[in-house]
Design a protein around this motif. Structure first.
Motif, PDB file in Angstrom:
ATOM      1  N   GLY A   4       0.982  -1.146  -0.049  1.00 19.48           N
ATOM      2  CA  GLY A   4       0.013   0.166  -0.073  1.00 19.48           C
ATOM      3  C   GLY A   4       0.740   1.128  -0.005  1.00 19.48           C
ATOM      4  N   PRO A   5       0.400   2.129   0.320  1.00 20.40           N
ATOM      5  CA  PRO A   5       1.091   3.582   0.302  1.00 20.40           C
ATOM      6  C   PRO A   5       2.025   3.828   1.271  1.00 20.40           C
ATOM      7  CG  PRO A   5      -1.205   4.108   0.761  1.00 20.40           C
ATOM      8  CD  PRO A   5      -1.179   2.693   0.711  1.00 20.40           C
ATOM      9  N   HIS A   6       2.074   2.927   2.239  1.00 19.61           N
ATOM     10  CA  HIS A   6       2.995   3.282   3.354  1.00 19.61           C
ATOM     11  C   HIS A   6       3.118   1.949   4.279  1.00 19.61           C
ATOM     12  CE1 HIS A   6       5.272   4.927   6.594  1.00 19.61           C
ATOM     13  NE2 HIS A   6       5.815   5.744   5.806  1.00 19.61           N
ATOM     14  N   GLN A   7       3.935   0.822   3.579  1.00 14.34           N
ATOM     15  CA  GLN A   7       4.280  -0.340   4.178  1.00 14.34           C
ATOM     16  C   GLN A   7       4.853  -0.540   5.675  1.00 14.34           C
ATOM     17  OE1 GLN A   7       6.599  -2.332   1.338  1.00 14.34           O
ATOM     18  NE2 GLN A   7       5.035  -2.750  -0.030  1.00 14.34           N
ATOM     19  N   SER A   8       5.711   0.566   5.699  1.00 15.89           N
ATOM     20  CA  SER A   8       6.443   0.565   7.101  1.00 15.89           C
ATOM     21  C   SER A   8       5.321   0.637   8.373  1.00 15.89           C
ATOM     22  CB  SER A   8       7.385   1.826   7.574  1.00 15.89           C
ATOM     23  OG  SER A   8       8.385   1.478   6.371  1.00 15.89           O
ATOM     24  N   SER A   9       4.323   1.474   8.204  1.00 18.93           N
ATOM     25  CA  SER A   9       3.406   1.965   9.198  1.00 18.93           C
ATOM     26  C   SER A   9       2.216   0.860   9.497  1.00 18.93           C
ATOM     27  CB  SER A   9       2.965   3.374   9.354  1.00 18.93           C
ATOM     28  OG  SER A   9       2.079   3.225   8.052  1.00 18.93           O
ATOM     29  N   GLY A  10       1.918   0.123   7.881  1.00 17.60           N
ATOM     30  CA  GLY A  10       0.955  -0.871   7.797  1.00 17.60           C
ATOM     31  C   GLY A  10      -0.277  -0.082   7.331  1.00 17.60           C
ATOM     32  N   LEU A  11      -0.214   1.382   6.914  1.00 11.90           N
ATOM     33  CA  LEU A  11      -1.272   2.082   6.128  1.00 11.90           C
ATOM     34  C   LEU A  11      -1.554   1.451   4.694  1.00 11.90           C
ATOM     35  CD1 LEU A  11      -3.021   4.385   6.512  1.00 11.90           C
ATOM     36  CD2 LEU A  11      -1.454   5.989   5.349  1.00 11.90           C
ATOM     37  N   SER A  12      -2.803   1.075   4.565  1.00 16.44           N
ATOM     38  CA  SER A  12      -3.125   0.237   2.969  1.00 16.44           C
ATOM     39  C   SER A  12      -3.547   1.348   2.217  1.00 16.44           C
ATOM     40  CB  SER A  12      -3.821  -0.583   3.214  1.00 16.44           C
ATOM     41  OG  SER A  12      -5.112  -0.419   3.950  1.00 16.44           O
ATOM     42  N   LYS A  13      -4.057   2.606   2.689  1.00 14.90           N
ATOM     43  CA  LYS A  13      -4.425   3.510   1.570  1.00 14.90           C
ATOM     44  C   LYS A  13      -4.573   4.809   2.293  1.00 14.90           C
ATOM     45  CE  LYS A  13      -9.235   2.148   2.438  1.00 14.90           C
ATOM     46  NZ  LYS A  13     -10.485   1.631   1.879  1.00 14.90           N
ATOM     47  N   GLY A  14      -4.647   5.981   1.357  1.00 14.48           N
ATOM     48  CA  GLY A  14      -4.527   7.194   1.883  1.00 14.48           C
ATOM     49  C   GLY A  14      -5.843   7.997   1.976  1.00 14.48           C
ATOM     50  N   THR A  15      -7.029   7.431   1.552  1.00 13.54           N
ATOM     51  CA  THR A  15      -8.349   7.943   1.630  1.00 13.54           C
ATOM     52  C   THR A  15      -9.280   6.697   2.015  1.00 13.54           C
ATOM     53  OG1 THR A  15      -7.925   9.479  -0.143  1.00 13.54           O
ATOM     54  CG2 THR A  15      -9.876   8.871   0.351  1.00 13.54           C
ATOM     55  N   TRP A  16      -9.856   7.274   3.220  1.00 13.68           N
ATOM     56  CA  TRP A  16     -10.739   6.386   3.851  1.00 13.68           C
ATOM     57  C   TRP A  16     -12.107   6.869   3.854  1.00 13.68           C
ATOM     58  CZ3 TRP A  16      -8.890   1.878   6.599  1.00 13.68           C
ATOM     59  CH2 TRP A  16      -7.486   1.531   6.308  1.00 13.68           C
ATOM     60  N   THR A  17     -13.149   6.051   3.878  1.00 16.75           N
ATOM     61  CA  THR A  17     -14.458   6.654   3.968  1.00 16.75           C
ATOM     62  C   THR A  17     -15.557   5.729   5.176  1.00 16.75           C
ATOM     63  OG1 THR A  17     -15.859   4.710   2.504  1.00 16.75           O
ATOM     64  CG2 THR A  17     -14.562   7.017   1.530  1.00 16.75           C
ATOM     65  N   ASP A  18     -16.527   6.158   5.404  1.00 19.60           N
ATOM     66  CA  ASP A  18     -17.404   5.466   6.297  1.00 19.60           C
ATOM     67  C   ASP A  18     -17.578   3.965   5.844  1.00 19.60           C
ATOM     68  OD1 ASP A  18     -20.441   5.498   4.687  1.00 19.60           O
ATOM     69  OD2 ASP A  18     -19.043   6.950   4.334  1.00 19.60           O
ATOM     70  N   GLU A  19     -17.355   3.716   4.763  1.00 19.55           N
ATOM     71  CA  GLU A  19     -17.215   2.263   4.339  1.00 19.55           C
ATOM     72  C   GLU A  19     -16.275   1.314   5.274  1.00 19.55           C
ATOM     73  OE1 GLU A  19     -17.509   1.326   0.071  1.00 19.55           O
ATOM     74  OE2 GLU A  19     -19.439   2.630   0.101  1.00 19.55           O
ATOM     75  N   ASP A  20     -15.300   2.048   5.695  1.00 20.28           N
ATOM     76  CA  ASP A  20     -14.077   1.503   6.386  1.00 20.28           C
ATOM     77  C   ASP A  20     -14.419   1.673   7.922  1.00 20.28           C
ATOM     78  OD1 ASP A  20     -12.506   1.266   3.901  1.00 20.28           O
ATOM     79  OD2 ASP A  20     -12.356   3.020   3.808  1.00 20.28           O
ATOM     80  N   PHE A  21     -15.414   2.146   8.311  1.00 20.29           N
ATOM     81  CA  PHE A  21     -15.636   2.564   9.933  1.00 20.29           C
ATOM     82  C   PHE A  21     -15.117   1.309  10.706  1.00 20.29           C
ATOM     83  CE2 PHE A  21     -17.903   2.917  13.497  1.00 20.29           C
ATOM     84  CZ  PHE A  21     -17.485   3.944  14.033  1.00 20.29           C
ATOM     85  N   ALA A  22     -15.210  -0.021  10.375  1.00 17.58           N
ATOM     86  CA  ALA A  22     -15.399  -0.979  11.078  1.00 17.58           C
ATOM     87  C   ALA A  22     -13.563  -1.310  11.395  1.00 17.58           C
ATOM     88  CB  ALA A  22     -15.957  -2.239  10.830  1.00 17.58           C
ATOM     89  N   ASP A  23     -12.637  -0.868  10.368  1.00 14.39           N
ATOM     90  CA  ASP A  23     -11.192  -1.078  10.374  1.00 14.39           C
ATOM     91  C   ASP A  23     -10.656   0.236  10.872  1.00 14.39           C
ATOM     92  OD1 ASP A  23     -11.520  -3.601   9.071  1.00 14.39           O
ATOM     93  OD2 ASP A  23     -11.736  -2.494   7.146  1.00 14.39           O
ATOM     94  N   MET A  24     -11.159   1.501  11.290  1.00 10.43           N
ATOM     95  CA  MET A  24     -10.658   2.329  11.806  1.00 10.43           C
ATOM     96  C   MET A  24     -10.866   2.688  13.435  1.00 10.43           C
ATOM     97  SD  MET A  24     -11.834   5.096   8.845  1.00 10.43           S
ATOM     98  CE  MET A  24     -10.376   6.211   9.164  1.00 10.43           C
ATOM     99  N   GLY A  25      -9.983   3.465  13.946  1.00  9.90           N
ATOM    100  CA  GLY A  25      -9.918   3.885  15.074  1.00  9.90           C
ATOM    101  C   GLY A  25      -9.470   5.241  15.513  1.00  9.90           C
ATOM    102  N   TRP A  26     -10.094   5.984  16.244  1.00 10.62           N
ATOM    103  CA  TRP A  26      -9.682   7.506  16.630  1.00 10.62           C
ATOM    104  C   TRP A  26      -9.159   7.655  18.099  1.00 10.62           C
ATOM    105  CZ3 TRP A  26     -13.528   6.205  13.319  1.00 10.62           C
ATOM    106  CH2 TRP A  26     -13.444   6.935  11.886  1.00 10.62           C
ATOM    107  N   HIS A  27      -9.028   6.648  18.845  1.00  6.63           N
ATOM    108  CA  HIS A  27      -8.852   6.704  20.200  1.00  6.63           C
ATOM    109  C   HIS A  27      -7.349   7.307  20.359  1.00  6.63           C
ATOM    110  CE1 HIS A  27      -8.700   6.090  24.602  1.00  6.63           C
ATOM    111  NE2 HIS A  27      -7.405   5.535  24.316  1.00  6.63           N
ATOM    112  N   ASP A  28      -7.260   8.407  21.195  1.00  2.00           N
ATOM    113  CA  ASP A  28      -6.272   9.452  21.386  1.00  2.00           C
ATOM    114  C   ASP A  28      -5.623  10.276  20.120  1.00  2.00           C
ATOM    115  OD1 ASP A  28      -6.221   8.447  24.094  1.00  2.00           O
ATOM    116  OD2 ASP A  28      -4.605   7.108  23.918  1.00  2.00           O
TER     117      ASP A  28
END
Length: 164
Positions: A4-28
């Motif tokens: 993906g766009p940033h392998q070291s961090s594990g980030l798979s893409k640069g743009t996320w939407t509400d369809e990705d809600f279950a895979d996202m977290g904003w704690h802290d």
């Protein structure tokens, strides 16, 4: 191995939407700025709610105790288009704004739009919108804290363009 766009961090893409809600977290995640703007069409005024935040892409557990966690953090813009029924509270602001949790709640009435509740340590924001888009503006940085400096994040921004 993650691709993906940033392998070291594990980030798979640069743009996320509400369809990705279950895979996202904003704690802290630190919120640096909030904007409520108008976008008029031919018949009515439509509102947009934008948050400039430091998105914690990944928490890195220390290899040995008593060392501390480190973090992959990237500046991001979280956008709720066609927002309505916006309400919230602030304070105290001595420690800044930090998200505890983002909740997507079933509509409490006959409208299709869910209720979004951004629950913070020092604030509370509720709004109705069909969904959101989150743009990761710069590649994640591996840092010893959950927040980036203004220099590391290239200042404040509501830019809606992802780095990848």
């Amino acid at each position: 191995m993650t691709t993906g766009p940033h392998q070291s961090s594990g980030l798979s893409k640069g743009t996320w939407t509400d369809e990705d809600f279950a895979d996202m977290g904003w704690h802290d995640c630190r919120v640096h700025a909030v904007s409520v703007t108008e976008r008029a069409d031919d018949t009515l005024t439509l509102l947009r709610v934008l948050l400039d935040l430091d998105y914690i892409v990944r928490w890195v557990e220390p290899e040995r105790r008593p060392h501390h966690f480190t973090f992959w953090v990237a500046p991001a813009t979280l956008v709720f288009d066609l927002a309505w029924d916006i309400e919230g509270s602030l304070g105290p602001l001595d420690d800044g704004l930090e998200i505890a949790e983002v909740h997507r709640l079933d509509p409490p009435d006959g409208h299709a739009d869910p209720l979004w509740h951004i629950e913070g340590h020092n604030f509370d924001l509720r709004l109705r919108a069909a969904g959101y888009t989150q743009h990761i503006r710069l590649p994640p940085q591996h840092v010893p804290r959950q927040v980036l400096s203004l220099t590391e994040r290239a200042g404040l921004s509501f830019a809606e363009k992802s780095f990848a």
